[in-house]
Design a protein around this motif. Structure first.
Motif, short mmCIF file in Angstrom:
data_model
loop_
_atom_site.label_atom_id
_atom_site.label_comp_id
_atom_site.label_asym_id
_atom_site.label_seq_id
_atom_site.Cartn_x
_atom_site.Cartn_y
_atom_site.Cartn_z
N TYR A 83 43.85 37.29 42.65
CA TYR A 83 44.82 36.54 43.10
C TYR A 83 46.05 37.15 43.13
CZ TYR A 83 41.02 32.94 43.37
OH TYR A 83 39.99 32.10 43.66
N PRO A 84 47.05 36.84 44.40
CA PRO A 84 48.01 37.40 44.27
C PRO A 84 49.23 36.64 43.44
CG PRO A 84 47.86 36.54 46.25
CD PRO A 84 46.56 36.22 45.40
N GLY A 85 48.96 35.35 43.08
CA GLY A 85 50.00 34.64 42.32
C GLY A 85 49.25 34.13 41.02
N ARG A 86 50.20 33.44 40.26
CA ARG A 86 49.87 32.69 38.98
C ARG A 86 48.71 31.61 39.19
NH1 ARG A 86 52.01 33.70 34.49
NH2 ARG A 86 51.79 31.65 33.64
N ASP A 87 47.94 31.54 38.23
CA ASP A 87 47.09 30.20 38.22
C ASP A 87 46.08 30.24 39.32
OD1 ASP A 87 48.51 29.49 35.85
OD2 ASP A 87 49.93 28.44 37.35
N CYS A 88 45.59 31.47 39.44
CA CYS A 88 44.52 31.65 40.70
C CYS A 88 44.73 30.75 42.03
CB CYS A 88 43.21 31.38 40.09
SG CYS A 88 42.75 32.43 38.62
N GLN A 89 46.30 30.85 42.38
CA GLN A 89 46.50 29.95 43.56
C GLN A 89 46.34 30.79 44.70
OE1 GLN A 89 46.84 26.54 43.61
NE2 GLN A 89 46.01 26.69 41.22
N GLY A 90 46.41 30.14 45.83
CA GLY A 90 46.47 30.87 47.15
C GLY A 90 45.21 31.46 47.65
N SER A 91 45.24 32.46 48.55
CA SER A 91 43.89 32.85 48.95
C SER A 91 43.46 34.08 48.05
CB SER A 91 44.22 33.61 50.39
OG SER A 91 44.53 32.70 51.47
N THR A 92 42.15 34.43 47.99
CA THR A 92 41.72 35.42 47.08
C THR A 92 41.97 36.63 47.66
OG1 THR A 92 39.51 34.01 46.88
CG2 THR A 92 39.55 36.43 46.11
N TYR A 93 42.59 37.23 46.84
CA TYR A 93 43.26 38.78 47.12
C TYR A 93 41.97 39.61 47.43
CZ TYR A 93 46.56 42.68 47.71
OH TYR A 93 47.05 43.73 48.26
N GLU A 94 41.11 39.81 46.50
CA GLU A 94 39.97 40.90 46.46
C GLU A 94 39.16 40.33 45.44
OE1 GLU A 94 38.65 44.09 47.84
OE2 GLU A 94 40.96 44.07 47.91
N ALA A 95 37.81 40.77 45.49
CA ALA A 95 36.80 40.56 44.80
C ALA A 95 36.34 42.01 44.19
CB ALA A 95 35.56 39.65 45.51
N GLY A 108 50.55 43.19 44.68
CA GLY A 108 50.53 42.44 43.41
C GLY A 108 49.16 41.46 43.07
N VAL A 109 48.86 41.67 41.77
CA VAL A 109 47.98 40.79 41.35
C VAL A 109 48.35 39.92 40.05
CG1 VAL A 109 45.47 40.52 40.32
CG2 VAL A 109 45.80 42.29 41.89
N GLY A 110 48.42 38.75 40.45
CA GLY A 110 49.03 37.85 39.46
C GLY A 110 48.14 37.14 38.26
N SER A 111 46.72 37.00 38.76
CA SER A 111 45.88 36.20 38.08
C SER A 111 44.48 36.77 38.52
CB SER A 111 45.90 34.90 38.20
OG SER A 111 46.08 34.34 39.27
N PHE A 112 43.54 36.32 37.47
CA PHE A 112 42.00 36.54 37.82
C PHE A 112 41.31 35.37 37.37
CE2 PHE A 112 42.42 38.78 33.84
CZ PHE A 112 41.13 38.45 33.33
N LEU A 113 40.06 35.37 38.37
CA LEU A 113 39.08 34.31 38.18
C LEU A 113 37.51 34.88 37.65
CD1 LEU A 113 38.48 31.25 37.99
CD2 LEU A 113 37.72 31.64 40.35
N VAL A 114 37.33 34.44 36.62
CA VAL A 114 35.81 34.85 36.01
C VAL A 114 35.04 33.46 36.36
CG1 VAL A 114 34.47 35.56 34.02
CG2 VAL A 114 36.60 36.56 34.57
N ASP A 115 33.80 33.72 36.76
CA ASP A 115 32.96 32.63 36.81
C ASP A 115 31.37 32.99 36.43
OD1 ASP A 115 31.24 30.39 37.27
OD2 ASP A 115 31.59 30.25 39.50
N ALA A 116 31.40 32.99 34.92
CA ALA A 116 30.24 33.48 34.33
C ALA A 116 28.94 32.65 34.74
CB ALA A 116 30.48 33.57 33.00
#
Length: 120
Positions: A83-95, A108-116
């Motif tokens: 995600y481009p911003g903090r806290d995984c907010q906004g549109s997904t930038y890349e997977a 920029g990449v401000g945060s990332f999300l893991v869904d194990a």
């Protein structure tokens, strides 16, 4: 009265078992390495953050990611969402898929999300 105490004891035991068996949040097994080259025009530092068994959920990177380029090496068994911003907010930038790399990542990449829990 005795039946009431026996019934209460069984209820208390079942409650204790259900509370004690809480499952911790899963983590992705492996490493996630995010490298960035910050474009300053003078001395361009290269920064890298490595996450071993990254936790399930959103993680803020805490690095200066704007005006940068870099790469992501996902050596976990799950998809990592950038995600481009903090806290995984906004549109997904890349997977970035499991056991794959994203080279020459622009922006920029401000945060990332893991869904194990979504791991195959």
């Amino acid at each position: 009265m005795r039946k009431c105490l026996i019934g209460f004891g069984a209820f208390a035991s079942a409650l204790a078992l259900s509370l004690g068996s809480a499952v911790p949040a899963p983590a992705a097994t492996g490493t996630l390495k995010i490298s960035v080259l910050i474009r300053t025009g003078v001395d361009e530092p290269h920064l890298t953050k490595t996450f071993t068994n990254p936790a399930d959920g959103c993680t803020n990177l805490g690095l200066p990611w704007s005006n940068s380029t870099g790469s992501v090496a996902n050596q976990t068994g799950v998809i990592v969402w950038l995600y481009p911003g903090r806290d995984c907010q906004g549109s997904t930038y890349e997977a970035v898929g499991p056991h794959s790399n994203l080279e020459e990542h622009e922006g920029g990449v401000g945060s990332f999300l893991v869904d194990a829990s979504a791991a195959g």
